[in-house]
Design an enzyme around this catalytic site. Structure first.
Site, short mmCIF file in Angstrom:
data_model
loop_
_atom_site.label_atom_id
_atom_site.label_comp_id
_atom_site.label_asym_id
_atom_site.label_seq_id
_atom_site.Cartn_x
_atom_site.Cartn_y
_atom_site.Cartn_z
N PRO A 1 0.81 -1.23 0.00
CA PRO A 1 0.00 0.00 0.00
C PRO A 1 0.84 1.27 0.00
CG PRO A 1 -0.14 -1.12 2.13
CD PRO A 1 0.54 -2.06 1.19
N TYR A 2 1.93 1.26 0.74
CA TYR A 2 2.80 2.44 0.79
C TYR A 2 3.53 2.63 -0.53
CZ TYR A 2 6.65 5.49 2.31
OH TYR A 2 7.55 6.51 2.42
N ALA A 3 4.07 1.55 -1.08
CA ALA A 3 4.80 1.63 -2.35
C ALA A 3 3.87 2.09 -3.47
CB ALA A 3 5.43 0.29 -2.70
N SER B 1 1.36 4.12 -3.21
CA SER B 1 1.15 5.57 -3.09
C SER B 1 2.36 6.35 -3.58
CB SER B 1 0.81 5.94 -1.64
OG SER B 1 1.95 5.87 -0.79
N LYS B 2 3.54 5.80 -3.38
CA LYS B 2 4.75 6.50 -3.81
C LYS B 2 5.04 6.30 -5.30
CE LYS B 2 5.89 8.56 -0.02
NZ LYS B 2 5.92 10.03 0.03
#
Length: 247
Positions: free
Chosen positions: A155-157, A159-160
């Site tokens: 999920p974080y990757a 967004s980035k």
């Protein structure tokens, strides 16, 4: 006779009150830039940092607000312009990281992270595109997890990865204005955010991921930001992986 321009360049650093953003503020101030320290919640930390810079002979102010709120960010940019006359460098370091396996992810957490990390990046980029002076630079923050693909980081990757997608497109949209748009993608960096929730074995695994066999430091990342904010004018539309060779 040529008259030297002694007016300092001006940088706004979102998320500048803590973590890597704080170190970036300190580095840019040491490079001679006037700096605006942005905070979302920790006003006291931002004011303490600004006071430290001013006491050392630099120039610093603080601005607050939600990076995903266009009204807040319009006001923040206007405050910087009122204080220093304009904006030359925008470093968008603000963001949140929520780790979870895809199968277990709370979708409310996904929405919250994407609001800050994706919408926030667009809001700040929009203001930067409208306001940066000639010779300026927008520097976003991505993550090496867009390539490392460690479990729990999807999920974080994601967004980035959206932040990375902005760079070259916006750089081309700003053709003719002498403004660069890049991203820095740190690898594992020894910050409180990194250590949170990780056991010793996990930390050791990340430490051994690089040939240098150490975690990065906020100073390592700030050095790359300093390059992009200053002399690195031929780097444009790129994502620089500041990760010590992690693969």
């Amino acid at each position: 006779m040529t008259v030297e321009n002694t007016t300092p360049r001006v940088a706004l650093v979102t998320g500048g009150s803590g973590g890597i953003g704080r170190t970036v503020v300190e580095r840019l101030a040491s490079d001679g830039l006037a700096v605006a320290v942005h905070y979302a919640g920790n006003k006291a930390a931002a004011e303490e940092l600004a006071a430290k810079i001013n006491a050392a002979g630099g120039r610093a102010v603080t601005v607050g607000g939600d990076v995903a709120d266009e009204g807040d960010m319009t006001a923040a940019f206007e405050a910087v312009e009122a204080a220093f006359g304009g904006v030359d460098v925008v470093v968008h370091a603000a963001g949140i990281m929520i780790l979870s396996p895809v199968a277990e992810l709370n979708l409310d957490d996904l929405d919250r992270m994407h609001r800050t990390n994706i919408r926030g990046a667009f809001v700040v980029a929009q203001q930067a595109a409208r306001r940066l002076r000639s010779g300026g630079a927008l520097i976003n923050f991505s993550t090496s997890q867009t390539r490392l693909s460690s479990p729990g980081y999807a999920p974080y990757a994601a967004s980035k990865a959206a932040v990375e997608a902005i760079n070259l497109v916006l750089a081309r949209e700003l053709r003719g204005r002498d403004i660069t748009v890049n991203a820095v993608a740190p690898g594992p960096v020894a910050t409180a955010l990194f250590f949170e929730g990780k056991d010793e074995a996990t930390i050791e695994r990340f430490t051994k991921m690089t040939p240098l066999e150490r975690l990065g430091t906020p100073q390592d990342v700030a050095e790359v930001v300093s390059l992009l904010a200053g002399p690195g004018r031929w780097i444009n539309g790129q994502t620089l992986f500041a990760n010590g060779g992690a693969a």
